[in-house]
Design an enzyme around this catalytic site. Structure first.
Site, PDB file in Angstrom:
ATOM      1  N   GLU A  27       0.825  -1.134   0.121  1.00 59.02           N
ATOM      2  CA  GLU A  27      -0.079   0.044  -0.156  1.00 59.02           C
ATOM      3  C   GLU A  27       0.944   1.024   0.052  1.00 59.02           C
ATOM      4  O   GLU A  27       0.743   2.122   1.176  1.00 59.02           O
ATOM      5  CB  GLU A  27      -0.677   0.106   1.195  1.00 59.02           C
ATOM      6  CG  GLU A  27      -1.958  -0.997   1.257  1.00 59.02           C
ATOM      7  CD  GLU A  27      -3.039  -1.017   2.219  1.00 59.02           C
ATOM      8  OE1 GLU A  27      -2.657  -0.424   3.378  1.00 59.02           O
ATOM      9  OE2 GLU A  27      -4.071  -1.720   2.027  1.00 59.02           O
ATOM     10  N   GLU A  40      -5.421  -8.059  -0.907  1.00 56.98           N
ATOM     11  CA  GLU A  40      -6.259  -7.994   0.284  1.00 56.98           C
ATOM     12  C   GLU A  40      -7.557  -7.689   0.050  1.00 56.98           C
ATOM     13  O   GLU A  40      -7.809  -6.803  -0.721  1.00 56.98           O
ATOM     14  CB  GLU A  40      -5.428  -6.779   1.156  1.00 56.98           C
ATOM     15  CG  GLU A  40      -4.168  -7.101   1.813  1.00 56.98           C
ATOM     16  CD  GLU A  40      -3.616  -5.951   2.588  1.00 56.98           C
ATOM     17  OE1 GLU A  40      -4.561  -5.150   3.221  1.00 56.98           O
ATOM     18  OE2 GLU A  40      -2.611  -5.760   2.744  1.00 56.98           O
TER      19      GLU A  40
END
Ligand code: BGP
Length: 496
Positions: free
Chosen positions: A203, A393
């Site tokens: 991320e 995810e």
């Protein structure tokens, strides 16, 4: 109903600082996570600090979305009598054989995990890696491969060695590029033939909302944040370059925290607002790391803010030539952004999600389930980048209840999974999106990144451990364990 592709990589995802534990074993040095306390939905996680010259002490509150700012001269420190969730986490370090056997029983084709940088280089400047750290991961990979599970390795998942902050001042320092590339090269060489898939920075855009744990800055401004991002892009590109030299079989992906952004109303001002949020908080990172160049809107923003990047000749070509091979992303839901405040309140999520969406239901932490978000996200990202995608995810945190007989009936998780798998399936079958795989977040219960709690559980497997770190660490299968096993065995056809 069409199936998923035969080689679709079904699995689960974790991160060292939330799952591994063994924080001071095997020669590992400390990270920022190791000095970050637990918190809750209403109480931010904290980091203790001390000013060495004066001995003054205090506590910094990690408020999501607020730029980090420690007092001048303060450095992070361990506070006495304080519980630190990363120290033991859910102890994969000592349970990896048992956990991998459970993953194999579910039929996992892949397992996403991260390597803790200071387990490999406890001294960042050293030319010699820590053999004990390398050996630990080698044992894990061998165990996975024994069951035919393909490792997917994140090289940096919110893993900031304390030394990186204290000695180098974090990622704003260009020297860190070489330190990281030495680490990634060491890992890729050592695990050649065992690990084919890598992600560079988890991320990467999370540095928009939380800087201490992602880029290691104790104080942030436009210039230092921009330089830190640039240095991570360069480290990523040089890792791709090294991968191609070490083993052309290796594929390196970028990892973006993503959410489709909905304009709150059809007021054009809301639509423009939503577009700018999508560009500025999410897309520009992929424009560089996957697209290979800075987008014009970002360069204009730098101009307005007086940001001047410290670059070297030839680096623009490196960024372009060594863009990532695929785009992986997390997606838990969608965001609503607009200019009107209708009083619906703020939504929760792993980004600035904006306002609550009245059409969706949310969990106790305010994270809403959007049954269409994956299909929308996959279309948006493929339309823009035309590179293979991988959802690394997705999932739902819940305070699971263990029944008297030990069973755990997590129907809400099964419902969430079903909706999200249908959404992916439609993106593949109806829209023709090349999706490589799906790794559900926190497949075995682990510590929450946002709150440091245990009770925000994501797993198919329950781990007996509470928010203060008490518990036997015993693993138990939830109902979703059997559901996911069935889904994988039927290649996504049996979703009932
Ligand atoms: C993502 C992170 C993960 C993970 C997940 C869930 O942003 O990459 O590390 O934890 O969000 O968030 P949380 O743990 O706060 O529920």
């Amino acid at each position: 109903m069409s199936k998923f592709p035969k080689d679709f990589l079904w699995g689960g995802a974790t991160a060292a600082n939330q799952y591994e534990g063994g924080y001071n074993e095997g020669g590992k040095a400390l990270t920022i996570s190791d000095v970050t306390t637990a918190g809750s939905h209403t109480q931010p996680r904290r980091i203790g600090w001390v000013i060495p010259e004066t001995g003054e002490k205090g506590v910094y509150q990690m408020e999501f979305g607020k730029p980090v700012s420690f007092p001048e001269g303060a450095i992070p420190c361990v506070m006495e009598d304080t519980y630190y969730p990363s120290h033991k986490a859910t102890d994969f370090y000592h349970h990896y054989k048992e956990d991998i056997a459970l993953m194999a029983e579910m039929g996992f084709k892949t397992f996403r995990m991260s390597i803790a940088w200071p387990r490999i280089f406890p001294d960042l400047a050293s030319e010699t890696p820590n053999e004990e750290g390398l050996k630990f991961y080698e044992n894990v990979f061998d165990e996975l491969l024994k069951y035919g599970i393909e490792p997917l390795v994140t090289l940096a998942h919110f893993e900031i060695p304390i030394e990186l902050v204290l000695k180098y001042g974090g990622w704003k320092n260009r020297e860190v590029i070489d330190l990281f590339v030495k680490f990634s090269t060491t890992v890729m060489k050592r695990f050649k033939g065992k690990v084919k898939y890598y992600l560079t920075f988890n991320e990467i855009n999370m540095m928009e909302f939380m800087q201490i744990g992602t880029i290691g800055l104790l104080e942030v401004n436009h210039q230092t944040k921009a330089q830190s991002a640039y240095n991570q892009f360069m480290a990523s590109a040089l890792t791709v370059k090294a991968a191609r030299e070490i083993d052309p079989e290796i594929k390196v992906g970028m990892m973006l925290a993503y959410q489709p952004i909905y304009g709150e109303t059809c007021d054009p001002a809301d639509q423009l607002f939503a577009l700018k949020i999508a560009q500025e908080q999410f897309l520009w990172y992929a424009d560089v790391q996957v697209g290979g160049r800075y987008p014009n809107f970002k360069l204009k923003e730098y101009e307005r803010n007086g940001v001047v990047l410290d670059t070297r000749e030839g680096e623009a070509e490196i960024l372009e030539k060594y863009a990532c091979d695929f785009l992986s992303f997390s997606c838990y839901g969608s965001g609503v952004q607009g200019t009107h405040d209708d009083g619906t309140g703020r939504a929760g999520g792993n980004g600035l999600m904006g306002r609550k969406n009245p059409y969706l239901n949310a969990n106790a932490w305010g994270w809403a389930t959007d049954p269409n978000c994956l299909r929308i996200a996959l279309n948006q990202l493929y339309d823009r980048y035309h590179k293979p995608l991988w959802i690394v995810e997705n999932g739902i945190g819940w305070d699971d209840k263990v029944e008297e007989d030990g069973s755990i009936h997590d129907t809400y998780r099964i419902d969430y999974l079903r909706a999200n798998i249908e959404s992916m399936r439609d993106a593949i079958n109806l829209d023709g999106i090349p999706l490589m795989g799906y790794t559900m977040w926190g497949c075995i219960d682990l510590v929450s990144a946002g709150t440091g709690e245990m009770k925000k559980r994501y797993g198919f497997v329950y781990v007996d451990m509470d928010d203060q770190g008490n518990g036997t660490l015993k693993r138990s299968k939830k109902d979703s364990f059997y559901y996911y096993k069935k889904v994988i065995a039927s290649q996504g056809e049996d979703l009932d």
